[in-house]
Design a protein around this motif. Structure first.
Motif, PDB file in Angstrom:
ATOM      1  N   PRO A   1       0.818  -1.227   0.000  1.00  0.00           N
ATOM      2  CA  PRO A   1       0.000   0.000   0.000  1.00  0.00           C
ATOM      3  C   PRO A   1       0.840   1.261   0.000  1.00  0.00           C
ATOM      4  CG  PRO A   1      -0.082  -1.088   2.139  1.00  0.00           C
ATOM      5  CD  PRO A   1       0.589  -2.028   1.207  1.00  0.00           C
ATOM      6  N   LEU A   2       2.033   1.200   0.606  1.00  0.00           N
ATOM      7  CA  LEU A   2       2.899   2.386   0.593  1.00  0.00           C
ATOM      8  C   LEU A   2       3.354   2.705  -0.826  1.00  0.00           C
ATOM      9  CD1 LEU A   2       5.097   1.839   3.767  1.00  0.00           C
ATOM     10  CD2 LEU A   2       2.839   2.832   3.534  1.00  0.00           C
ATOM     11  N   VAL A   3       3.642   1.664  -1.602  1.00  0.00           N
ATOM     12  CA  VAL A   3       4.019   1.881  -2.993  1.00  0.00           C
ATOM     13  C   VAL A   3       2.862   2.521  -3.757  1.00  0.00           C
ATOM     14  CG1 VAL A   3       4.599   0.709  -5.153  1.00  0.00           C
ATOM     15  CG2 VAL A   3       5.733   0.041  -3.034  1.00  0.00           C
ATOM     16  N   GLY A   4       1.650   2.031  -3.482  1.00  0.00           N
ATOM     17  CA  GLY A   4       0.482   2.612  -4.131  1.00  0.00           C
ATOM     18  C   GLY A   4       0.344   4.092  -3.822  1.00  0.00           C
ATOM     19  N   LEU A   5       0.565   4.461  -2.551  1.00  0.00           N
ATOM     20  CA  LEU A   5       0.483   5.874  -2.178  1.00  0.00           C
ATOM     21  C   LEU A   5       1.600   6.686  -2.833  1.00  0.00           C
ATOM     22  CD1 LEU A   5      -0.377   6.160   1.624  1.00  0.00           C
ATOM     23  CD2 LEU A   5      -1.685   7.009  -0.322  1.00  0.00           C
ATOM     24  N   ALA A   6       2.820   6.121  -2.837  1.00  0.00           N
ATOM     25  CA  ALA A   6       3.958   6.837  -3.403  1.00  0.00           C
ATOM     26  C   ALA A   6       3.748   7.081  -4.899  1.00  0.00           C
ATOM     27  CB  ALA A   6       5.243   6.044  -3.165  1.00  0.00           C
ATOM     28  N   VAL A   7       3.208   6.060  -5.597  1.00  0.00           N
ATOM     29  CA  VAL A   7       2.943   6.229  -7.033  1.00  0.00           C
ATOM     30  C   VAL A   7       1.939   7.346  -7.251  1.00  0.00           C
ATOM     31  CG1 VAL A   7       1.899   5.116  -9.037  1.00  0.00           C
ATOM     32  CG2 VAL A   7       3.534   3.856  -7.636  1.00  0.00           C
ATOM     33  N   ARG A   8       0.896   7.347  -6.446  1.00  0.00           N
ATOM     34  CA  ARG A   8      -0.114   8.407  -6.591  1.00  0.00           C
ATOM     35  C   ARG A   8       0.482   9.781  -6.296  1.00  0.00           C
ATOM     36  NH1 ARG A   8      -5.642   7.626  -3.442  1.00  0.00           N
ATOM     37  NH2 ARG A   8      -5.986   6.124  -5.124  1.00  0.00           N
ATOM     38  N   ALA A   9       1.409   9.848  -5.317  1.00  0.00           N
ATOM     39  CA  ALA A   9       2.020  11.135  -4.969  1.00  0.00           C
ATOM     40  C   ALA A   9       2.920  11.644  -6.077  1.00  0.00           C
ATOM     41  CB  ALA A   9       2.818  10.982  -3.676  1.00  0.00           C
ATOM     42  N   LEU A  10       3.484  10.743  -6.871  1.00  0.00           N
ATOM     43  CA  LEU A  10       4.398  11.167  -7.943  1.00  0.00           C
ATOM     44  C   LEU A  10       3.673  11.553  -9.222  1.00  0.00           C
ATOM     45  CD1 LEU A  10       7.222   8.489  -7.507  1.00  0.00           C
ATOM     46  CD2 LEU A  10       7.373  10.925  -6.960  1.00  0.00           C
ATOM     47  N   LEU A  11       2.394  11.219  -9.311  1.00  0.00           N
ATOM     48  CA  LEU A  11       1.651  11.509 -10.539  1.00  0.00           C
ATOM     49  C   LEU A  11       1.059  12.917 -10.494  1.00  0.00           C
ATOM     50  CD1 LEU A  11      -0.228   8.123 -11.065  1.00  0.00           C
ATOM     51  CD2 LEU A  11       1.733   8.996 -12.338  1.00  0.00           C
ATOM     52  N   PRO A  12       1.009  13.594 -11.641  1.00  0.00           N
ATOM     53  CA  PRO A  12       0.441  14.955 -11.645  1.00  0.00           C
ATOM     54  C   PRO A  12      -1.069  14.965 -11.443  1.00  0.00           C
ATOM     55  CG  PRO A  12       1.018  14.264 -13.873  1.00  0.00           C
ATOM     56  CD  PRO A  12       1.541  13.203 -12.955  1.00  0.00           C
ATOM     57  N   ALA A  13      -1.747  13.839 -11.798  1.00  0.00           N
ATOM     58  CA  ALA A  13      -3.207  13.783 -11.652  1.00  0.00           C
ATOM     59  C   ALA A  13      -3.621  12.314 -11.634  1.00  0.00           C
ATOM     60  CB  ALA A  13      -3.897  14.501 -12.798  1.00  0.00           C
ATOM     61  N   PRO A  14      -4.779  11.985 -11.023  1.00  0.00           N
ATOM     62  CA  PRO A  14      -5.243  10.592 -10.999  1.00  0.00           C
ATOM     63  C   PRO A  14      -5.466  10.073 -12.415  1.00  0.00           C
ATOM     64  CG  PRO A  14      -6.459  11.919  -9.406  1.00  0.00           C
ATOM     65  CD  PRO A  14      -5.651  12.872 -10.239  1.00  0.00           C
ATOM     66  N   GLY A  15      -5.084   8.795 -12.635  1.00  0.00           N
ATOM     67  CA  GLY A  15      -5.319   8.165 -13.927  1.00  0.00           C
ATOM     68  C   GLY A  15      -4.175   8.319 -14.911  1.00  0.00           C
ATOM     69  N   VAL A  16      -3.208   9.191 -14.607  1.00  0.00           N
ATOM     70  CA  VAL A  16      -2.064   9.381 -15.508  1.00  0.00           C
ATOM     71  C   VAL A  16      -1.098   8.216 -15.317  1.00  0.00           C
ATOM     72  CG1 VAL A  16      -0.110  10.858 -16.078  1.00  0.00           C
ATOM     73  CG2 VAL A  16      -2.312  11.870 -15.420  1.00  0.00           C
ATOM     74  N   PRO A  17      -0.660   7.540 -16.386  1.00  0.00           N
ATOM     75  CA  PRO A  17       0.289   6.430 -16.245  1.00  0.00           C
ATOM     76  C   PRO A  17       1.618   6.925 -15.666  1.00  0.00           C
ATOM     77  CG  PRO A  17      -0.696   6.450 -18.437  1.00  0.00           C
ATOM     78  CD  PRO A  17      -1.075   7.734 -17.786  1.00  0.00           C
ATOM     79  N   LEU A  18       2.237   6.082 -14.851  1.00  0.00           N
ATOM     80  CA  LEU A  18       3.518   6.455 -14.237  1.00  0.00           C
ATOM     81  C   LEU A  18       4.656   6.096 -15.179  1.00  0.00           C
ATOM     82  CD1 LEU A  18       5.074   7.518 -11.782  1.00  0.00           C
ATOM     83  CD2 LEU A  18       5.203   5.148 -10.968  1.00  0.00           C
TER      84      LEU A  18
END
Length: 542
Positions: free
Chosen positions: A294-311
């Motif tokens: 779950p921490l990875v999931g949060l970190a990925v979301r924090a690095l994205l400019p907006a929800p739904g954008v591929p990392l």
């Protein structure tokens, strides 16, 4: 000296524990909204709260006990790092954990985007129970591990010298000795589950799974009832009754306290033999899945400019961290949370140690009322405690100040220290106090020089637990904050409610990183197995 100190303790508890809840009860009994509450689903919400809290508490105690044995009594490789990983949920606010797991497992989550399937749409009761268990087992571990480390090695060694194998020794000697601590851990996690708000509101409500705490929030936020404060206060009365039953059950189970004799030398870690490698693989796999995923999931979301954008390397950015951390509301929230957490740790540590002392070593006729006054607030949802302090704040002029938030923290969290120190204080052999009295010390002085000093490590652990709980707190603060007094949890929640999931994830990642650093610092002192003279038990033996 004992009587003035006891009276001062009672006066303090009356002001911060009894009075806020008494105001809620007084307001709740001023009218009869029970028919309306039943129509709104009170019975269903009560059943949901009891079932989810009971099952999660049982699961947390089982996991916490197994974890204590593996990490504190065996030679499992990498125990220090495993301990940090497995205690990580303690530093994740429950509502952030719920967001992280829902963003990982459910439709549209990280796994769904990576592999094209959602493993578990866990909205509803099963998801609430799962997440409550996940966020409660570190507390159970702390309580059980503290009791486990205090068992003198001579007791288990005597069993083995008599021919008993390791498993039989644990069943016949170790488990009975830590049973009071397991019961205390069960009560602590059960009442915490009853009062939890963040997990049911995010995971339960979307599936129509309502608990008492979310019902309180619904009434306060929606204004769907005529007198919200009175209606909420009546739900608080129901929760107080549940808390009384749970606390009485705990008192019955832990009535027969155990005094440890011997030198106090801790048991050496036991060799796992051929099971060492397989158990290490299982433990590391589970810990990584449960904590890091779950921490990875949060970190990925924090690095994205907006929800739904591929990392990708092109889309990854630190702008969310920069924007969230430099906002004035965040700076105010961090400052307020740190000050309030340290203040709550100090006040709860002192109050909890005194309550533990006066309910074990200096127990009188007021033993049960003392315990009940401290333990009951934990059975009440934070929204109800906050309501009590809202009323009290208006009478005392503390409304819209940090003092009213600190008072609510003390009301809610002192039980953590009491549960942590009660087992160690009850297990200290009375011969040490008798030796102090023979040497000329009076009753109170003999307890302070022996029992209180020996219980200080446990009180320190309890204070740390209070601090990390307070710094991530949301439920109490969300009703009490005013401009200039926002806490970090409220700031994150406000980002979440505003739909800025990336900024809230960025702050959550920072909060967890700081929590891990604190855990690493205190882990070297309080969470490692006792293996030498520099361990906490070394001072206990002195």
């Amino acid at each position: 000296m004992t009587l003035p100190l006891r009276l001062a303790l009672w006066a303090s508890l009356a002001g911060v524990m009894v009075l806020p809840l008494a105001l809620v009860v007084s307001l709740g009994l001023g009218a009869n909204h029970l028919p309306e509450l039943i129509d709104q689903g009170l019975l269903t919400a009560t059943a949901n709260s009891l079932v989810s809290s009971l099952l999660s508490a049982v699961g947390a105690v089982i996991i916490g006990t197994l974890m204590a044995f593996l990490l504190d009594r065996t030679d499992l490789p990498g125990r220090g790092a495993l301990r940090l990983l497995l205690l990580t949920p303690l530093f994740i606010p429950p509502f952030i954990g719920a967001i992280a797991w829902s963003g990982l497992l459910t439709d549209g989550g990280l796994l769904d985007r990576l592999f094209g399937f959602a493993p578990w749409n866990f909205y509803g009761g099963p998801g609430v129970i799962f997440l409550l268990t996940l966020h409660a087992y570190p507390m159970a571990y702390f309580v059980v591990a503290a009791a486990l480390r205090r068992i003198p090695a001579e007791l288990e060694e005597a069993s083995r010298l008599s021919g008993a194998r390791t498993t039989r020794t644990h069943l016949d000697v170790t488990l009975p000795l830590i049973r009071p601590a397991m019961a205390a851990a069960f009560t602590l996690t059960f009442v915490s589950g009853i009062g939890d708000f963040g997990i049911p509101v995010i995971v339960g409500l979307p599936a129509g799974y309502e608990t008492l705490s979310t019902m309180v929030y619904r009434f306060l936020e929606s204004g769907s009832v005529v007198s919200p404060l009175q209606t909420v206060s009546q739900i608080g009365v129901v929760l107080l009754l549940i808390g009384v039953l749970g606390t009485l059950l705990d008192r019955q189970v832990t009535k027969g306290s155990v005094e440890f004799g011997g030198t106090g030398r801790p048991a050496a870690p036991q060799a796992l033999g051929r099971s060492r490698l397989p158990l290490a693989v299982v433990a590391w796999t589970v810990s990584v899945l449960v904590t890091l995923a779950p921490l990875v999931g949060l970190a990925v979301r924090a690095l994205l400019p907006a929800p739904g954008v591929p990392l990708t390397l092109e889309t990854a950015t630190l702008d969310n961290f920069r924007r969230a951390l430099t906002a004035s509301t965040t700076i105010d929230g961090v400052t307020n949370s740190v000050v309030l957490a340290l203040g709550a740790a100090l006040v709860c540590g002192v109050l909890g140690l005194l309550v533990g002392l006066f309910t074990t070593r200096l127990a009188g006729r007021d033993r049960e009322p003392l315990l009940m006054s401290v333990l009951l607030p934990q059975a009440v949802p934070g929204l109800v405690i906050a309501t009590g302090w809202l009323i009290l704040g208006r009478y005392t002029g503390l409304f819209n100040t940090r003092w009213v938030i600190l008072g609510a923290y003390v009301t809610a969290f002192t039980a953590i220290v009491v549960q942590t120190v009660r087992g160690p204080l009850a297990g200290i052999h009375s011969s040490m106090e008798e030796a102090a009295r023979i040497g000329g010390a009076k009753a109170l002085r003999s307890r302070i020089d022996t029992s209180v000093r020996m219980a200080l490590p446990a009180a320190g652990i309890g204070s740390v637990m209070v601090a990390v709980t307070a710094v991530r707190e949301l439920t109490l603060s969300v009703l009490l904050v005013a401009p200039g007094t926002q806490t970090l949890g409220v700031v994150i929640f406000q980002y979440q409610r505003a739909g800025d999931y990336n900024a809230s994830s960025a702050l959550s990642v920072v909060l967890m990183a700081v929590g891990l650093l604190v855990l690493a610092a205190f882990g070297a002192r309080y969470t490692r197995p006792d293996t030498g003279s520099d361990a906490p038990s070394g001072r206990i033996r002195a």
